[in-house]
Write an enzyme that holds these catalytic residues in place. Structure first.
Site, short mmCIF file in Angstrom:
data_model
loop_
_atom_site.label_atom_id
_atom_site.label_comp_id
_atom_site.label_asym_id
_atom_site.label_seq_id
_atom_site.Cartn_x
_atom_site.Cartn_y
_atom_site.Cartn_z
N LYS A 11 16.55 14.82 15.93
CA LYS A 11 16.23 15.90 14.98
C LYS A 11 17.46 16.29 14.14
CE LYS A 11 12.37 17.96 17.56
NZ LYS A 11 11.84 19.22 18.15
N TYR A 51 3.46 17.72 12.42
CA TYR A 51 3.30 18.77 13.44
C TYR A 51 2.00 19.56 13.24
CZ TYR A 51 7.97 18.12 15.43
OH TYR A 51 9.07 17.62 16.09
N PHE A 59 5.69 29.48 15.73
CA PHE A 59 6.93 28.80 15.40
C PHE A 59 6.75 27.71 14.34
CE2 PHE A 59 5.21 26.69 19.25
CZ PHE A 59 5.09 25.38 18.80
N ARG A 87 9.63 11.40 27.90
CA ARG A 87 9.48 12.85 28.14
C ARG A 87 10.41 13.29 29.27
NH1 ARG A 87 7.10 15.90 24.19
NH2 ARG A 87 7.48 17.51 25.74
N THR A 93 11.39 21.58 26.68
CA THR A 93 11.52 21.96 25.27
C THR A 93 12.72 22.88 25.04
OG1 THR A 93 9.11 21.85 25.10
CG2 THR A 93 10.28 22.98 23.33
N ASN A 114 16.29 21.56 19.06
CA ASN A 114 16.40 20.95 20.39
C ASN A 114 16.61 19.44 20.39
OD1 ASN A 114 13.84 20.34 19.62
ND2 ASN A 114 12.81 21.19 21.42
N HIS A 117 12.67 14.77 19.49
CA HIS A 117 11.22 14.80 19.67
C HIS A 117 10.81 13.59 20.49
CE1 HIS A 117 6.90 14.84 18.70
NE2 HIS A 117 7.03 13.52 18.58
N GLU A 128 2.03 8.54 15.91
CA GLU A 128 3.35 8.96 15.40
C GLU A 128 4.20 7.77 14.96
OE1 GLU A 128 4.98 11.54 18.41
OE2 GLU A 128 3.53 13.12 17.97
P1 IDP Z 1 8.04 19.39 22.71
O1 IDP Z 1 8.92 19.01 21.54
O2 IDP Z 1 8.83 19.54 23.99
O3 IDP Z 1 6.85 18.48 22.88
P2 IDP Z 1 6.19 21.36 21.59
O4 IDP Z 1 5.57 22.47 22.37
O5 IDP Z 1 5.33 20.20 21.22
O6 IDP Z 1 7.49 20.87 22.40
O7 IDP Z 1 6.81 22.00 20.27
C1 IDP Z 1 7.23 21.17 19.20
C2 IDP Z 1 8.57 21.67 18.72
O8 IDP Z 1 8.41 22.98 18.17
C3 IDP Z 1 9.65 21.86 19.80
O9 IDP Z 1 10.32 20.66 20.14
C4 IDP Z 1 10.56 22.86 19.14
O10 IDP Z 1 11.41 22.23 18.17
C5 IDP Z 1 9.57 23.77 18.42
N1 IDP Z 1 9.18 24.90 19.26
C6 IDP Z 1 8.27 24.93 20.26
N2 IDP Z 1 8.19 26.14 20.84
C7 IDP Z 1 9.06 26.92 20.18
C8 IDP Z 1 9.42 28.30 20.30
O11 IDP Z 1 8.94 29.06 21.15
N3 IDP Z 1 10.38 28.76 19.42
C9 IDP Z 1 10.95 27.94 18.47
N4 IDP Z 1 10.62 26.66 18.32
C10 IDP Z 1 9.69 26.14 19.16
MG MG Z 2 5.22 18.17 21.65
#
Ligand code: IDP
Ligand code: MG
Length: 143
Positions: A11, A51, A59, A87, A93, A114, A117, A128
């Site tokens: 990212k 997304y 978010f 994963r 996350t 973070n 992805h 994807e």
């Molecule tokens: P993942 O990337 O671990 O699969 P997802 O729930 O699919 O997590 O969320 C996609 C992306 O959205 C996350 O990787 C993160 O960048 C962002 N995200 C998810 N939850 C939050 C939050 O509570 N605050 C801010 N960003 C979030």
């Molecule tokens: Mg996800």
């Protein structure tokens, strides 16, 4: 070895932070083979579509803004049980909750920024990978 595929994305926080090489090395050390990769700057339309499943989440707008804030590196990655293993290797996350030694524990700044992805199912991995790479670019990889 008959591998399976998943999509990873380094990212914008990690690309801008100069962590791309370390993250790719970490994935290779974890048994993944890099089969396609390209540095891209996503448009708002592209990030929004990628997304789409999160459109109603609070978010979402921030996520699209972040993912379009700089270059990112989508990667088609191969190994056995690629989706599950990636994963596991990336961690939770939120880096505060990620296990020691995971990519997010090592390289992520926050729950939003973070570092990486990873596809969450084989069906989504196919979708994807197709989002970023053409059949031609992937030709011959599935033998
Ligand atoms: P993942 O990337 O671990 O699969 P997802 O729930 O699919 O997590 O969320 C996609 C992306 O959205 C996350 O990787 C993160 O960048 C962002 N995200 C998810 N939850 C939050 C939050 O509570 N605050 C801010 N960003 C979030
Ligand atoms: Mg996800």
């Amino acid at each position: 070895m008959a591998g399976t595929f998943t999509l990873g994305i380094v990212k914008p926080d990690a690309v801008e932070g100069g962590k791309t090489g370390k993250i790719v090395a970490h994935l290779e050390a974890a048994g993944f083979h890099l089969r396609a990769a390209r540095l891209v700057r996503l448009t708002v339309a592209q990030a929004g579509a990628f997304y789409e499943v999160h459109r109603e989440r609070p978010f979402y707008a921030g996520l699209v803004e972040f993912m379009t804030s700089g270059a990112c590196l989508p990667m088609a990655l191969e190994r056995d049980d690629a989706v599950l293993h990636l994963r596991s290797v990336i961690g939770a996350t939120d880096p505060a909750e990620a296990a020691p030694g995971t990519v997010r524990k090592l390289f992520a700044e926050s729950k939003g920024r973070n570092a990486i992805h990873a596809s969450d199912s084989p069906e989504n991995a196919t979708r994807e990978i197709g989002f970023f790479f053409s059949e031609g670019e992937l030709a011959g990889l599935r033998d």
